[in-house]
Scaffold this motif. Structure first.
Motif, PDB file in Angstrom:
ATOM      1  N   PHE A   1       0.864  -1.173   0.000  1.00  0.00           N
ATOM      2  CA  PHE A   1       0.000   0.000   0.000  1.00  0.00           C
ATOM      3  C   PHE A   1       0.906   1.231   0.000  1.00  0.00           C
ATOM      4  CE2 PHE A   1      -2.360  -3.407   2.239  1.00  0.00           C
ATOM      5  CZ  PHE A   1      -3.445  -3.506   1.394  1.00  0.00           C
TER       6      PHE A   1
ATOM      7  N   ASP B   1       1.427   3.336   2.179  1.00  0.00           N
ATOM      8  CA  ASP B   1       2.060   3.612   3.471  1.00  0.00           C
ATOM      9  C   ASP B   1       2.637   2.379   4.153  1.00  0.00           C
ATOM     10  OD1 ASP B   1      -0.289   2.334   4.072  1.00  0.00           O
ATOM     11  OD2 ASP B   1      -0.833   3.679   5.715  1.00  0.00           O
ATOM     12  N   ARG B   2       2.576   1.230   3.509  1.00  0.00           N
ATOM     13  CA  ARG B   2       3.085   0.034   4.182  1.00  0.00           C
ATOM     14  C   ARG B   2       3.164  -1.147   3.208  1.00  0.00           C
ATOM     15  NH1 ARG B   2      -2.043  -1.676   7.951  1.00  0.00           N
ATOM     16  NH2 ARG B   2      -2.879   0.352   7.415  1.00  0.00           N
TER      17      ARG B   2
ATOM     18  N   VAL C   1       2.545  -5.321   3.273  1.00  0.00           N
ATOM     19  CA  VAL C   1       2.080  -6.488   4.015  1.00  0.00           C
ATOM     20  C   VAL C   1       2.715  -7.718   3.369  1.00  0.00           C
ATOM     21  CG1 VAL C   1       0.072  -7.827   4.733  1.00  0.00           C
ATOM     22  CG2 VAL C   1      -0.080  -5.322   4.566  1.00  0.00           C
ATOM     23  N   LYS C   2       3.520  -8.431   4.159  1.00  0.00           N
ATOM     24  CA  LYS C   2       4.222  -9.609   3.643  1.00  0.00           C
ATOM     25  C   LYS C   2       3.485 -10.856   4.087  1.00  0.00           C
ATOM     26  CE  LYS C   2       8.703  -7.282   3.639  1.00  0.00           C
ATOM     27  NZ  LYS C   2      10.106  -7.285   4.112  1.00  0.00           N
TER      28      LYS C   2
ATOM     29  N   VAL D   1      -5.129 -10.973   3.417  1.00  0.00           N
ATOM     30  CA  VAL D   1      -5.352  -9.549   3.630  1.00  0.00           C
ATOM     31  C   VAL D   1      -6.582  -9.134   2.827  1.00  0.00           C
ATOM     32  CG1 VAL D   1      -3.897  -8.712   1.718  1.00  0.00           C
ATOM     33  CG2 VAL D   1      -4.169  -7.302   3.760  1.00  0.00           C
TER      34      VAL D   1
ATOM     35  N   THR E   1      -8.544   1.679  -2.563  1.00  0.00           N
ATOM     36  CA  THR E   1      -7.214   1.716  -1.943  1.00  0.00           C
ATOM     37  C   THR E   1      -6.136   1.299  -2.948  1.00  0.00           C
ATOM     38  OG1 THR E   1      -8.229   1.092   0.156  1.00  0.00           O
ATOM     39  CG2 THR E   1      -5.833   0.845  -0.019  1.00  0.00           C
TER      40      THR E   1
ATOM     41  N   ASN F   1      -4.552  -5.208   7.402  1.00  0.00           N
ATOM     42  CA  ASN F   1      -3.552  -5.897   8.213  1.00  0.00           C
ATOM     43  C   ASN F   1      -3.507  -7.377   7.843  1.00  0.00           C
ATOM     44  OD1 ASN F   1      -2.797  -3.631   9.810  1.00  0.00           O
ATOM     45  ND2 ASN F   1      -4.715  -3.864  10.938  1.00  0.00           N
ATOM     46  N   LYS F   2      -2.368  -7.962   8.080  1.00  0.00           N
ATOM     47  CA  LYS F   2      -2.223  -9.387   7.800  1.00  0.00           C
ATOM     48  C   LYS F   2      -3.128 -10.196   8.715  1.00  0.00           C
ATOM     49  CE  LYS F   2       1.772 -11.320   8.922  1.00  0.00           C
ATOM     50  NZ  LYS F   2       3.189 -11.709   8.720  1.00  0.00           N
ATOM     51  N   ILE F   3      -3.774 -11.198   8.147  1.00  0.00           N
ATOM     52  CA  ILE F   3      -4.613 -12.127   8.896  1.00  0.00           C
ATOM     53  C   ILE F   3      -3.992 -13.511   8.744  1.00  0.00           C
ATOM     54  CG2 ILE F   3      -6.902 -13.189   9.037  1.00  0.00           C
ATOM     55  CD1 ILE F   3      -7.901 -10.633   7.406  1.00  0.00           C
TER      56      ILE F   3
END
Lengths: 120, 120
Positions: free
Chosen positions: A62, A64-65, A67-68, A75, A81, B2-4
């Motif tokens: 994203f 601003d970040r 997610v791995k 996710v 977005t 967020n990662k789930i």
């Protein structure tokens, strides 16, 4: 009402970034995607996306970040977005989103924009 | 965004047959369910269900057949279709279906009918 095997379905194609529909329900589709490399930045005006890693490692970036994700991690990408996905080595992804969602969202890109509704 | 983690979410509860919502999108929910034993026969008037086995072995029984599923295998239960699910040992299931779908569909049963919208 027949059994669907993810591994069997993934074995049927090799092309990357081109979603294949394995189930349709409630106006949504369950799609599988092989990914490697980096997908263009885009967003979906009206669709949220749920992405689950089945095999490999996958990044959802994203503005601003990052997610791995690894197998069994997921996710939600909310509508509107901006995001970009990538994988250093091939990864296998399960996606749950509205039918007819265009994979590149608001952009059209010769290499990455894939036809929708391709059932496997 | 967020990662789930499925394994982490499954580790947070032990009760069986009571779906937990891990994501909501497009009017749908992604739920996880621990199952063991046999669930009552029922159908959903207006909702199709997608069921994916994450761990264990799981059966989805229709009036004319039994679909036996192992990890990575899935099935769609179309609306209006009577079905009954079961597992000899505990299995972990991922479910995609419309928000507010009642787990026991057209029946209400003291033991099995679970509250909807329980987020974990």
């Amino acid at each position: 009402m027949n059994k669907i095997s993810l591994d069997e379905k993934f074995s049927l194609f090799s092309e990357r970034w081109r979603p294949k529909v394995i189930a349709a329900l409630n106006g949504q589709e369950v799609k599988i995607i092989k990914v490697q490399g980096e997908f263009p930045w885009h967003h979906h005006d009206n669709e949220d996306e749920f992405l689950l890693v089945w095999k490999g490692k996958f990044r959802v970036e994203f503005r601003d970040r990052v997610v791995k994700l690894e197998p069994g991690e997921c996710v939600v990408v909310p509508r509107g977005t901006e995001h970009r996905t990538s994988a250093d080595e091939e990864a296998h992804i399960l996606c749950f989103e509205p039918a007819a969602t265009v994979n590149t969202g608001n952009i059209r890109e010769a290499t990455y924009t894939a036809p929708g509704g391709v059932v496997i």
